[in-house]
Design an enzyme around this catalytic site. Structure first.
Site, PDB file in Angstrom:
ATOM      1  N   THR A 270       0.818  -1.214   0.000  1.00 18.40           N
ATOM      2  CA  THR A 270       0.000   0.000   0.000  1.00 18.40           C
ATOM      3  C   THR A 270       0.854   1.268   0.000  1.00 18.40           C
ATOM      4  OG1 THR A 270      -1.587  -1.258   1.270  1.00 18.40           O
ATOM      5  CG2 THR A 270      -1.893   1.112   1.234  1.00 18.40           C
ATOM      6  N   VAL A 271       1.795   1.365   0.949  1.00 13.29           N
ATOM      7  CA  VAL A 271       2.577   2.608   1.066  1.00 13.29           C
ATOM      8  C   VAL A 271       3.560   2.728  -0.099  1.00 13.29           C
ATOM      9  CG1 VAL A 271       4.167   3.921   2.519  1.00 13.29           C
ATOM     10  CG2 VAL A 271       2.306   2.627   3.572  1.00 13.29           C
TER      11      VAL A 271
ATOM     12  N   LYS B 113       8.729   1.012  12.382  1.00 14.97           N
ATOM     13  CA  LYS B 113       8.879   1.407  13.802  1.00 14.97           C
ATOM     14  C   LYS B 113       9.287   0.256  14.696  1.00 14.97           C
ATOM     15  CE  LYS B 113       5.002   1.007  12.287  1.00 14.97           C
ATOM     16  NZ  LYS B 113       4.165   1.671  11.356  1.00 14.97           N
TER      17      LYS B 113
ATOM     18  N   GLU C  93      10.513   9.390   9.247  1.00 18.64           N
ATOM     19  CA  GLU C  93       9.337  10.218   9.528  1.00 18.64           C
ATOM     20  C   GLU C  93       8.034   9.417   9.468  1.00 18.64           C
ATOM     21  OE1 GLU C  93       9.321  13.929  10.220  1.00 18.64           O
ATOM     22  OE2 GLU C  93       7.586  12.892  11.033  1.00 18.64           O
TER      23      GLU C  93
ATOM     24  N   VAL D 236       6.167   7.066  12.760  1.00 22.27           N
ATOM     25  CA  VAL D 236       5.257   7.484  13.837  1.00 22.27           C
ATOM     26  C   VAL D 236       4.279   8.519  13.274  1.00 22.27           C
ATOM     27  CG1 VAL D 236       5.056   8.478  16.150  1.00 22.27           C
ATOM     28  CG2 VAL D 236       7.129   7.221  15.532  1.00 22.27           C
TER      29      VAL D 236
ATOM     30  N   GLU E 269      -6.042  -4.906  10.814  1.00 23.64           N
ATOM     31  CA  GLU E 269      -5.466  -6.063  10.120  1.00 23.64           C
ATOM     32  C   GLU E 269      -6.290  -7.313  10.435  1.00 23.64           C
ATOM     33  OE1 GLU E 269      -2.526  -5.977   8.422  1.00 23.64           O
ATOM     34  OE2 GLU E 269      -1.833  -3.973   8.963  1.00 23.64           O
TER      35      GLU E 269
ATOM     36  N   LYS F 297       6.213   2.993  18.788  1.00 22.89           N
ATOM     37  CA  LYS F 297       6.260   4.408  18.399  1.00 22.89           C
ATOM     38  C   LYS F 297       6.703   5.265  19.593  1.00 22.89           C
ATOM     39  CE  LYS F 297       2.792   3.719  14.799  1.00 22.89           C
ATOM     40  NZ  LYS F 297       1.373   3.562  14.509  1.00 22.89           N
TER      41      LYS F 297
END
Ligand code: HSE
Length: 455
Positions: free
Chosen positions: A32-33, A124, A148, A151, A209, A224
């Site tokens: 996805t990212v 993270k 970046e 978190v 999820e 985080k």
């Protein structure tokens, strides 16, 4: 008279444009990212080139299950199976790690740094558990590790703490940093459903999820919090140092009683610097309904920070999702690429806001020593002496009551008795609850939720 000098010949040809070397990126993982990153690279290519003075190019994408996506300009030739070979390729400058999890992410990041590549990651869990190893390797090599996106998704909290707030001494950090939990709690609060139904609905809506354990048991928020603590207080913390309690045992009844008392229940990641002793905890927390954090609902994240000089400030936005998280990844890519274009070295030495040798392990305050106010619920028989017995145990443990609320009337059955306490030490509260749980007129284990009244 001096002879006029011959007119200079002005060339009509444009000066030859110097081709600036592109900055080349390797993408590990195109879920996805990752797909969001590719979309942003395509959509904003011209703007990125103007910002950098050099084009950004994708050198390769390691993802075993990826199909070519022609409309993203991601053709077959870019997709490789071997991430290890990709991160060492001489035509790669920056490696973007979006595999998540421990391996192969850890090995590939270390390989990339050893090969002289800067790294950008959203991982993270890996950074929280291996901060000394990964940031240490980056600092030694003079390379950057941008994180970046790890978190707050699209909320720029890493840079804010490291750069914008660096002039101040931070006192406390309160974060709603898990969108899954915040969505579930918002549903329970607003639609009046029980935890299991809210979780199912969150899964159906793609907000949780299939295996939600990491999120709902508070571990993601604890990872985080480790990173936030380092940036805020300049000490290293590991996930096992964070007292972690999730939301899976919260009942709708307690959320409703909390509302009646003027509070909203949130999963907060809390860190405080108590004269060098670091308090770090993740647990369901009652926040006054009038507080800004109480209004942060759904998948939104917010981090509320108390600085000694600045006072309170809050940072808010979408904590997950394709494009919000991809913007954070791209911000790191651009910053790192800018250093590359300028020929600067050593960008990574202060990735955590301090030189690595200055980052000592935190002195962690034991949870038993933490002091806060509490909401308590007992299921008790409605008979004379019950309240007195409960109050007397609380009193013997140094716990003072602010208010009492009894709901309903039942001689044969039990009724909920709700209490709010003044500040008490966790150790004393646990001892008192154990004793109250043993009373014959009290059924089951007492329920309690910590209150943050003065945040
Ligand atoms: N699973 C996280 C959340 C997003 O629910 O907030 C990624 O950190």
């Amino acid at each position: 008279m001096a002879p006029a000098s011959a007119p200079r010949r002005i060339s009509e040809r444009k000066p030859r444009e110097r081709r600036v070397k592109p900055i080349r990126l390797a993408l590990l993982g195109c879920g996805t990212v990752g797909e969001g990153v590719v979309r942003l690279m395509r959509r904003n290519a011209a703007m990125f080139e103007r910002r950098l003075g050099a084009p950004l190019e994708l050198a390769g994408v390691a993802d075993r299950s990826l199909k070519p996506i022609p409309e993203l300009g991601l053709d077959k030739s870019l997709i490789v199976r071997d991430g290890a070979a990709l991160v060492e390729r001489p035509d790669v400058d920056i490696v973007i790690e979006l595999f998540g999890g421990h391996e192969p992410a850890r090995t590939l990041i270390l390989k990339a740094l050893a090969a002289g590549k800067d790294v950008v990651t959203a991982n993270k869990a890996l950074l929280a558990e291996n901060s000394a190893e990964i940031f240490g390797a980056a600092a030694k090599a003079g390379l950057a590790v941008g994180f970046e996106a790890s978190v707050g998704g699209g909320v720029p909290i890493i840079r804010t703490l490291r750069e914008a707030l660096a002039g101040d001494r931070q006192r406390a950090v309160y974060g709603i940093v898990n969108g899954t939990c915040n969505s579930i709690l918002s549903m329970m609060t607003e639609s009046g459903c029980e935890f299991a139904d809210a979780l199912r609905e969150a899964q159906r809506a793609g907000l949780a999820e299939a295996d939600p354990t990491l999120d709902i048991e508070g571990h993601d928020a604890a990872h985080k919090l480790c990173l936030l603590v380092t940036l805020a207080f300049g000490v290293r913390l590991e996930p096992r140092d964070v007292y972690t309690e999730g939301i899976s045992r919260l009942t709708l009844a307690d959320i409703k009683y909390a509302r009646e008392l003027g509070y909203v229940v949130k999963l907060l990641a809390i860190a405080k610097d108590d004269d060098g002793a670091i308090e770090a905890r993740v647990h369901p927390t009652m926040v006054p309904a009038r507080h800004l954090l109480a209004g942060v609902s759904g998948a939104y994240n917010a981090i509320y920070i108390h600085g000694e000089a600045l006072g309170a400030s809050m940072y808010f936005g979408l904590g997950a999702g394709q494009m919000p998280t991809a913007t954070a990844v791209m911000a790191d890519v651009l910053e790192t690429a800018r250093h590359r274009v300028a020929g600067a070295r050593g960008a990574g030495a202060h990735a955590l806001g301090y030189p690595m040798p200055h980052l000592k392990r935190a002195r962690v305050k034991p949870m038993d020593d933490v002091v806060c106010e509490y909401y308590l619920r007992f299921m008790a028989r409605d008979q004379p002496g019950v309240l007195g017995a409960i109050a007397s145990i609380l009193g013997r443990n140094g716990i003072s009551i602010v208010s009492v609320l009894q709901q309903g009337r039942g001689v044969e059955t039990t009724v909920p008795v709700i209490m709010r306490t003044h500040e008490a030490r966790e150790r004393n509260l646990k001892r008192a609850l154990k004793a109250i749980g043993r009373l014959r007129m009290v059924a089951g284990d007492p329920a309690f939720i910590r209150i943050e009244e003065r945040l």
